[in-house]
Enzyme design. Structure first.
Site, PDB file in Angstrom:
ATOM      1  CE1 TYR A 161       3.151   0.901  -6.364  1.00 13.58           C
ATOM      2  CE2 TYR A 161       3.776   1.169  -4.062  1.00 13.58           C
ATOM      3  CZ  TYR A 161       3.984   0.595  -5.296  1.00 13.58           C
ATOM      4  OH  TYR A 161       5.023  -0.286  -5.470  1.00 13.58           O
ATOM      5  CG  ASP A 209      -2.465  -0.005   1.124  1.00 13.27           C
ATOM      6  OD1 ASP A 209      -1.751   0.050   2.157  1.00 13.27           O
ATOM      7  OD2 ASP A 209      -1.992  -0.166  -0.024  1.00 13.27           O
ATOM      8  CE  LYS A 260       5.930   3.290   2.060  1.00 12.33           C
ATOM      9  NZ  LYS A 260       4.787   2.977   1.207  1.00 12.33           N
TER      10      LYS A 260
HETATM   11  C1  LIG Z   1       4.566   1.826   0.131  1.00  3.65           C
HETATM   12  C2  LIG Z   1       3.178   1.358  -0.068  1.00  3.65           C
HETATM   13  C3  LIG Z   1       2.879   0.021  -0.394  1.00  3.65           C
HETATM   14  C4  LIG Z   1       3.944  -0.978  -0.724  1.00  3.65           C
HETATM   15  O1  LIG Z   1       4.760  -1.235   0.346  1.00  3.65           O
HETATM   16  P1  LIG Z   1       6.213  -1.893   0.058  1.00  3.65           P
HETATM   17  O2  LIG Z   1       6.738  -2.182   1.415  1.00  3.65           O
HETATM   18  O3  LIG Z   1       6.970  -0.857  -0.692  1.00  3.65           O
HETATM   19  O4  LIG Z   1       5.981  -3.106  -0.760  1.00  3.65           O
HETATM   20  C5  LIG Z   1       1.563  -0.369  -0.425  1.00  3.65           C
HETATM   21  N1  LIG Z   1       0.576   0.506  -0.178  1.00  3.65           N
HETATM   22  C6  LIG Z   1       0.812   1.792   0.123  1.00  3.65           C
HETATM   23  C7  LIG Z   1      -0.326   2.712   0.408  1.00  3.65           C
HETATM   24  C8  LIG Z   1       2.116   2.275   0.152  1.00  3.65           C
HETATM   25  O5  LIG Z   1       2.340   3.560   0.390  1.00  3.65           O
END
Ligand SMILES: *Cc1c(COP(=O)(O)O)cnc(C)c1O
Length: 420
Positions: free
Chosen positions: A142, A237, A265
């Site tokens: 994601y 990511d 996060k």
């Molecule tokens: C949570 C997440 C996102 C998106 O971050 P948001 O702050 O919710 O937009 C993107 N990449 C990864 C791997 C994530 O876990």
């Protein structure tokens, strides 16, 4: 006292589906979504007066647990001095210096307010500097909710993916190739056929959005090799991974250097903050130095930055990572030992303080494996544990988190509750 039913009913009249982010609606597990009144350490207090041990931790953002005294104090102090100016502040310089010194691939970093924005910007940079439009992503990873990455595997590898949401232009799907995670053969085939069109390969180094799935040994190094071979950028990511397993990134653990990295996060200390960074030669193409446009009213605001900086300083001072790994390992061992001896239909995947109880007997190496899980059994597991006082992510395809505020007792009691 308010019931969750009555709150959700009111919410549904003014908020689409009653929630501000879909997974909170409990569609993955059924039942009425939980409402939180407050949190402290490893515990949350619900609107209907129960105390739960929280293993969701705001999707991992709260690595220090809820309402950490030092973080609260930091936020209060900064709030008194102003929360946002839309003008430069010293603390954002200090924070960027900190990130660049701790994460080897970061020479420059730009702050944004969400992981979605960070990824969107990383992809734009990759497309701009390569002059190409296509990207390779991995099924089950994601990367936020921007158009290019809301694509899942389609009918054939070379035909591009399938849109997972209405409202995205169809051509976007054909520009995003979706490959099974851990499948180097598929990446190789794509690169051979379409290498000259690929702007970026984007991956979650440790996949944590289909449940927890580790990269096979050599998987990430090979992606580096393939990206180099075709002239694409490699994007890690690390919105979940970053500062999760060590005081840096998973890139440093795997000893693979991506061209660009996204963080989020944990680095926001519980406030909206994320980052995109990488090699200066790419990052300096961003406006105002370069032509690639990107901006944000609240980007790098001192409130979020103060919370994020303090979080990283605490992680640096306390080095909680060995303990988190130990707690995680003990949790997984307890569950897996009991599962084997009692013949329970589940298996706990774990790395550091991150875990998933997969309801399948088979190892999970990619999304297709994860989808073989018995999601009904997960739903039952979720509600059983909720009744016993534990809050888990409300979906089989998410990961649980242990924070530094969780005690050995919290984790041991939870493990026992899982296998009871
Ligand atoms: C949570 C997440 C996102 C998106 O971050 P948001 O702050 O919710 O937009 C993107 N990449 C990864 C791997 C994530 O876990």
């Amino acid at each position: 006292m308010k019931t969750h039913e009555s709150l959700f009913e009111r919410a549904c009249k003014v908020i689409p589906g009653g929630v501000n982010s879909p997974v909170r609606a409990f569609n993955g597990v059924g039942g009425t979504p939980v409402y939180v009144e407050s949190g402290k350490g490893s515990k949350i207090r619900t609107a209907d007066g129960r105390t739960l041990t929280d293993f969701c931790c705001s999707w991992g953002a709260m690595i220090l647990g809820h309402a950490n005294v030092e973080i609260v104090e930091t936020i209060q102090k900064q709030a008194e001095k102003g929360t946002t100016f839309g003008i430069n502040t010293e603390i954002e310089v200090v924070f960027a210096e900190k990130l660049c010194s701790l994460v080897p691939c970061l020479e420059r970093v730009r702050l944004v307010s969400s992981g979605t924005e960070a990824v969107m910007t990383a992809l734009r940079i990759a497309r701009a500097v390569t002059g190409r439009k296509r990207i390779i992503k991995f099924d089950g990873c994601y990367h936020g909710h921007s158009d290019s990455v809301l694509v899942s595997a389609g009918s054939g590898l070379l035909t591009g993916g399938t849109l997972t949401s209405p409202g995205i232009p169809r051509h976007v799907a054909s520009d995003t190739y979706v490959v099974p995670y851990n499948d180097l053969k598929a990446v190789n085939e794509l690169i051979r056929e379409k290498g000259q069109e690929i702007a970026a390969i984007i991956v979650e180094p440790v996949a944590a959005n289909m449940g927890l799935v580790m990269p096979d040994p050599g998987f990430l190094a090979k992606l580096r090799h393939y990206a180099d071979r075709c002239g694409a950028l490699l994007i890690f990511d690390e919105v979940i991974n970053g500062f999760r397993f060590n005081l840096s990134s998973y890139a440093s653990i795997a000893e693979v250097k991506p061209d660009l990295m996204t963080l989020g996060k944990i680095i926001g200390g519980g406030l909206p903050l994320a980052a995109v960074g990488g090699a200066a030669v790419f990052m300096d193409e961003l406006a105002p130095r370069g032509k690639i446009y990107q901006a944000g009213t609240l980007s790098g605001n001192p409130l979020a930055v103060a919370a994020g900086l303090k979080t990283i300083e605490i992680l640096e001072r306390d080095d909680p990572y060995p303990r988190l790994e130990q707690l995680g390992r003990r949790l997984a061992e307890t569950i897996n030992t009991a599962a084997a001896s009692k013949g329970l239909p589940c298996r706990c995947a774990q790395y550091g303080g991150v875990f998933t109880v997969f309801f399948t007997g088979q190892p999970v190496r990619n999304l297709a494996d994860a989808k073989k899980c018995d999601t009904q059994a997960y739903a039952q597991h979720f509600h059983t544990l909720l009744n016993r006082g534990y809050y888990l992510p409300p979906s089989q395809f998410e990961v649980g988190f242990i924070s530094t505020a969780h005690s050995e007792e919290d984790v041991a009691a939870f493990a026992q509750a899982v296998v009871k």
